[in-house]
Design a protein around this motif. Structure first.
Motif, PDB file in Angstrom:
ATOM      1  N   UNK A 250     -60.621 -49.201 -87.101  1.00 20.79           N
ATOM      2  CA  UNK A 250     -60.562 -49.487 -88.536  1.00 20.79           C
ATOM      3  C   UNK A 250     -59.368 -50.358 -88.893  1.00 20.79           C
ATOM      4  N   UNK A 251     -58.256 -50.189 -88.183  1.00 11.03           N
ATOM      5  CA  UNK A 251     -57.082 -51.027 -88.436  1.00 11.03           C
ATOM      6  C   UNK A 251     -57.368 -52.484 -88.083  1.00 11.03           C
ATOM      7  N   UNK A 252     -57.984 -52.727 -86.930  1.00  9.06           N
ATOM      8  CA  UNK A 252     -58.287 -54.098 -86.522  1.00  9.06           C
ATOM      9  C   UNK A 252     -59.357 -54.715 -87.415  1.00  9.06           C
ATOM     10  N   UNK A 253     -60.273 -53.891 -87.931  1.00  6.27           N
ATOM     11  CA  UNK A 253     -61.272 -54.394 -88.866  1.00  6.27           C
ATOM     12  C   UNK A 253     -60.646 -54.789 -90.197  1.00  6.27           C
ATOM     13  N   UNK A 254     -59.478 -54.211 -90.513  1.00  9.94           N
ATOM     14  CA  UNK A 254     -58.832 -54.506 -91.793  1.00  9.94           C
ATOM     15  C   UNK A 254     -58.177 -55.879 -91.813  1.00  9.94           C
ATOM     16  N   UNK A 255     -57.992 -56.508 -90.657  1.00 12.47           N
ATOM     17  CA  UNK A 255     -57.384 -57.834 -90.577  1.00 12.47           C
ATOM     18  C   UNK A 255     -58.472 -58.882 -90.392  1.00 12.47           C
ATOM     19  N   UNK A 256     -58.345 -59.997 -91.096  1.00 11.90           N
ATOM     20  CA  UNK A 256     -59.300 -61.089 -90.972  1.00 11.90           C
ATOM     21  C   UNK A 256     -58.920 -62.003 -89.817  1.00 11.90           C
ATOM     22  N   UNK A 257     -59.921 -62.556 -89.135  1.00 11.57           N
ATOM     23  CA  UNK A 257     -59.653 -63.495 -88.050  1.00 11.57           C
ATOM     24  C   UNK A 257     -58.946 -64.744 -88.562  1.00 11.57           C
ATOM     25  N   UNK A 258     -59.087 -65.055 -89.839  1.00 12.29           N
ATOM     26  CA  UNK A 258     -58.397 -66.224 -90.396  1.00 12.29           C
ATOM     27  C   UNK A 258     -56.897 -65.992 -90.530  1.00 12.29           C
ATOM     28  N   UNK A 259     -56.449 -64.734 -90.428  1.00 13.89           N
ATOM     29  CA  UNK A 259     -55.019 -64.433 -90.485  1.00 13.89           C
ATOM     30  C   UNK A 259     -54.327 -64.649 -89.147  1.00 13.89           C
ATOM     31  N   UNK A 260     -55.078 -64.883 -88.078  1.00  6.27           N
ATOM     32  CA  UNK A 260     -54.491 -65.002 -86.745  1.00  6.27           C
ATOM     33  C   UNK A 260     -54.783 -66.372 -86.165  1.00  6.27           C
ATOM     34  N   UNK A 261     -53.934 -66.800 -85.248  1.00  4.01           N
ATOM     35  CA  UNK A 261     -54.116 -68.094 -84.600  1.00  4.01           C
ATOM     36  C   UNK A 261     -54.712 -67.959 -83.211  1.00  4.01           C
TER      37      UNK A 261
ATOM     38  N   UNK B  24     -49.780 -56.665 -82.064  1.00  2.49           N
ATOM     39  CA  UNK B  24     -49.820 -57.683 -83.105  1.00  2.49           C
ATOM     40  C   UNK B  24     -48.423 -58.278 -83.198  1.00  2.49           C
ATOM     41  N   UNK B  25     -48.323 -59.572 -82.905  1.00  2.00           N
ATOM     42  CA  UNK B  25     -47.011 -60.250 -82.872  1.00  2.00           C
ATOM     43  C   UNK B  25     -46.027 -59.508 -81.975  1.00  2.00           C
ATOM     44  N   UNK B  26     -46.517 -59.139 -80.770  1.00  5.54           N
ATOM     45  CA  UNK B  26     -45.701 -58.477 -79.752  1.00  5.54           C
ATOM     46  C   UNK B  26     -45.308 -57.056 -80.112  1.00  5.54           C
ATOM     47  N   UNK B  27     -45.922 -56.464 -81.129  1.00  5.14           N
ATOM     48  CA  UNK B  27     -45.674 -55.062 -81.470  1.00  5.14           C
ATOM     49  C   UNK B  27     -46.939 -54.280 -81.169  1.00  5.14           C
ATOM     50  N   UNK B  28     -46.807 -53.271 -80.328  1.00  7.18           N
ATOM     51  CA  UNK B  28     -47.960 -52.453 -79.976  1.00  7.18           C
ATOM     52  C   UNK B  28     -48.435 -51.678 -81.190  1.00  7.18           C
ATOM     53  N   UNK B  29     -49.715 -51.730 -81.462  1.00  5.59           N
ATOM     54  CA  UNK B  29     -50.293 -51.026 -82.606  1.00  5.59           C
ATOM     55  C   UNK B  29     -50.433 -49.553 -82.241  1.00  5.59           C
ATOM     56  N   UNK B  30     -49.740 -48.687 -82.968  1.00  6.91           N
ATOM     57  CA  UNK B  30     -49.703 -47.271 -82.619  1.00  6.91           C
ATOM     58  C   UNK B  30     -50.899 -46.531 -83.197  1.00  6.91           C
TER      59      UNK B  30
END
Length: 807
Positions: A183-194, A169-175
């Motif tokens: 569950x972490x990726x489900x916590x973010x909305x697609x509207x938050x990303x471009x 996410x923004x060039x930072x590997x999700x640990x």
């Protein structure tokens, strides 16, 4: 071999025929401040196609492969007068442009064109989320699953025919890994990303983690002065068959999210929040065919989910040459529910049920995650020399408690002599990760060099305390099941990379070295496991622009896939009284070699031949005993895999009303097993996908989408999967001068996206089915205010590798 010889002979000859120049320069405003992201257009003759690009954060631009002749250069930035230059190019040329402020107030501009949903470039595939109708209102995990060629199955994200990838996410590997990553990726909305980028062959500048490449998720950030933002609400209802499960039919979800951006002369600030509440089902089914009996374990969980996720950051331009910024991402999610497991055993001779075990377990995992990134960019001069500095901190804390009860019955539903088993367990996981990273860009007349290094420090503690529970609720500590485990990993990395453009050729070569020390200690077993290893990871990319329509590219690289922290933990996780999963502290990383040769025609047709090899591969192995019916799952290093295939991507732009992208991949997998319990397996696989946006009016304010993929049977690790497919449709209407979007989508119409894998272990055939209950109907409404222009976050961050391996 003959093809390669001809290829290089043609390249040598063409290098003399196509002697071409490079145009570089900078764009500054009247106060001599770099004009970042200015639009620069270059045209040779009136009527010739224009080359268009944006300046980088330092106001610099670069055009390559220019023939000698007369050119016109135009630079445009909002709030300034456009600048136009006319000049001749005979050799490499440098120009500097200074813009004067404009006193003219701009009126509203309506733009009807937009980015295509999918951009397939030689080095990466870009999926523009806002341009895909069926992704609107979804979460990030669902959006990733809609990218052609990327599959989300069994808590793993992979590329068709090539293997698993890691997520940034923004060039930072999700640990995170496994269910926690999901569950972490489900916590973010697609509207938050471009956009979502699939980086096919990461260079040495990237961390070496990720077998088949990296997925980079870029969050939204606006760039126009003033404020802007978006507010969105989505309602979802799952369409199960049967509709009523556990006496409930209201499996629904509600999502609300908002973004806000503010930009001034030197400041840039942004933030977003995402809130979720839902009730849903999840689960799996395992069947083991013993010689005399058939053992089935069907696990279905009913959960209520609450989630809050926040992204916030600010950047400040200290001077013309230096910027500094701070970014925060964090959230909390709570799962509350339980699993019901039915475990019948059938006699193969009579077909009758011998016995059945019914298990009910309640769970309440609560997870908090926080990451802070401090970054700075220092530009030393106008030639492009700059230093990028990053300091990162990531923390993850999860607690869980469970009540577990198994009841055994005979075939006639009378109580089994073994009676009832009850447990209570309390466990937690705590992870702290610190990383420091420095990257230096050094352009020279020969080539552009990148050098850098990284230090990372990981501390992971986890425990699981089990208690035997009597009928009155009394607890007695069970040391045989309980476990305390501490894992520490330190990595030091250095890399060097070279980028060079000459005539019609582009070269990129790099080498990364990583030294890793790990220590795992089980307090319960008094067992310490240590590893120390150094590995080199080379990467190479060569491309040749034969003419304006045709280009060839060759890429090669070596990567590593480290086990998740949870897979290294030897503790046992109970499924039933006779089945459990456990980690393996002796598990080693696996290594992957990727080679690909591709041809692109007019940026619409891309054909590629690929080969990849996995050494010392690991996977979960479910081992069953016919004598005791005891079933346990453990990760082991035992696979050596060879894959080769061909892929074709085609984009049609024949009609203005249709945005169409198609992909077909045919591949062969040969998986060799190094343990006697698992047989080697080989076979073919094929994947088909088509994504279609259909516009019903000229200004594209009313549109529909039909997206579908089909996966034929393939070799999956140590098994063979059945065929499965997915069909999504959607409608989108933009009203109120395109400030309001109304989207109606239906996901997985045929409820056919669940994967089933068949394998043979210890001579017994096994079948694993994932209950991906993904069919739902969703209505979403979003409102945009302020400026609509977007900007990608500047700079990368330092903990790109470590944050991908938490379970």
């Amino acid at each position: 071999m003959k093809f390669l010889i001809n290829f290089f002979l043609i390249s040598i000859i063409s290098s003399g025929v196509y002697a071409q120049a490079v145009l570089t320069g900078t764009v500054n405003n009247s106060s001599h401040t770099p004009a970042a992201y200015a639009i620069v257009r270059l045209q040779r003759l009136p009527g010739d196609p224009q080359q268009v690009l944006q300046t980088d954060s330092s106001g610099s631009f670069r055009f390559t492969r220019l023939s000698a002749g007369e050119y016109t250069l135009n630079a445009v930035v909002t709030g300034y007068q456009a600048a136009t230059l006319h000049f001749s190019i005979r050799r490499d040329t440098v120009v500097n442009i200074t813009l004067q402020p404009s006193n003219t107030r701009l009126g509203e501009v309506t733009v009807t064109a937009g980015k295509p949903a999918i951009e397939n470039n030689p080095d990466k595939l870009v999926y523009n989320v806002a341009s895909n109708i069926t992704a609107a209102g979804s979460n990030v995990l669902e959006a990733i699953g809609k990218v052609p060629g990327i599959k989300v199955n069994d808590n793993e994200i992979s590329i068709t025919g090539k293997g698993a990838v890691k997520v940034m996410v923004n060039d930072r590997l999700v640990q995170l890994a496994g269910i926690d990553l999901v569950r972490y990726l489900k916590s973010m909305s697609a509207s938050q990303i471009s956009k979502i980028e699939l980086i096919k062959n990461p260079s040495a500048q990237y961390d070496a983690e990720g077998n088949a490449g990296l997925i980079n998720i870029t969050t939204r950030q606006r760039k126009n002065e003033g404020y802007s933002g978006t507010v969105q609400a989505n309602a979802k209802g799952w369409l199960h068959n049967p509709a009523v499960v556990y006496g409930t039919r209201n499996y629904e979800a509600l999502n609300v999210n908002a973004t806000l951006n503010y930009n001034a002369a030197r400041w840039s600030a942004y933030g977003s929040i995402n809130l979720d509440q839902d009730q849903h089902l999840e689960g799996f089914r395992t069947t083991i065919y013993y010689p005399k009996q058939t053992w089935i374990q069907s696990d279905t969980g009913k959960y209520t989910y609450l989630n809050a996720n926040v992204i916030a950051g600010a950047d400040y331009r200290i001077s013309r040459k230096a910027t500094i910024g701070l970014n925060y991402q964090g959230g909390k999610n709570v799962y509350d529910g339980g699993d019901r497991v039915n475990n019948p055993v059938f006699d193969n001779a009579t077909g009758k049920q011998d016995s059945i075990m019914k298990t009910h377990a309640t769970y309440r995992p609560i997870a908090d995650n926080h990451s802070i990134n401090l970054h700075s960019a220092i530009n030393f001069d106008t030639t492009g020399r700059r230093l990028l500095l990053n300091a990162d901190y990531f923390s993850y804390y999860r607690t869980d408690r469970s009540d577990f009860e198994s009841n055994n019955y005979l075939g006639d539903n009378t109580t089994h002599p073994s009676g009832t088993t009850r447990y209570y367990d309390d466990n937690k996981q705590r992870i702290h990760i610190y990383t420091l990273k420095a990257d230096m860009e050094l352009p020279t007349r020969f080539a552009k060099f990148l050098v850098g290094g990284k230090l990372s420090f990981i501390d992971n503690y986890s425990n699981a305390f089990y208690y035997n529970k009597d009928s009155s609720g009394g607890l007695e500590y069970d040391k045989n099941l309980s476990n305390e485990f501490d894992y520490q990993e330190n990595t030091q990395a250095l890399y060097v990379s070279m980028n060079k453009e000459q005539d019609n050729w582009k070269y990129e070569a790099g080498l990364r070295g990583e030294l890793t020390q790990t220590t795992g200690y089980s307090y319960t077993l008094d067992q310490r496991t240590q590893h120390k290893y150094f590995r080199l990871f080379p990467s190479l990319s060569v491309s040749w622009q034969a003419n304006k329509d045709n280009s060839l590219a060759f890429t090669a690289g070596r990567r590593i896939n480290r086990p998740s922290f949870w897979n290294l933990n030897p503790f046992k996780s109970l499924y039933t009284a006779y089945s459990y999963g456990e980690g393996n502290p002796a598990l080693n990383p696996e290594y992957n070699t990727n080679i690909e040769l591709s041809h692109t025609f007019r940026n619409r047709f891309t054909s590629s031949l690929f080969f990849n090899k996995t050494d010392d591969g690991f996977n979960n192995v479910t081992i069953a005993s016919a004598d005791t019916n005891l079933v346990y799952t453990v990760p082991l290093n035992f696979i050596r895999t060879y894959r080769y295939g061909i892929s074709e991507s085609v984009s049609f732009t024949v009609f203005d009303w249709l945005d169409n992208n198609n992909q077909v991949t045919l591949y062969h997998t040969d998986a060799h097993s190094d343990i006697p319990q698992v047989s080697s397996i080989r076979g073919w696989g094929m994947y088909l996908a088509t994504n279609n946006n259909i516009y019903f009016n000229r200004d594209k304010t009313f549109a529909g989408a039909i997206n579908c993929w089909y996966q034929f049977p393939e070799i999956n690790h140590i098994g063979r999967s059945d065929a499965y497919f997915k069909l999504d449709i959607g409608l989108k209407a933009s009203v109120m001068k395109k400030k309001v979007d109304i989207v109606l989508t239906m996901n997985d119409i045929c409820q056919s996206s669940a994967m089933t894998i068949n394998s043979t272990i210890n001579g017994a055939r096994q079948q694993l089915s994932n209950f991906q209950l993904n069919r739902y109907l969703q209505l979403g409404i979003s409102y945009r205010f302020g400026s609509r222009a977007t900007k990608q976050p500047a700079g990368d961050t330092g903990n790109q590798e470590e944050r991908g391996r938490v379970h």
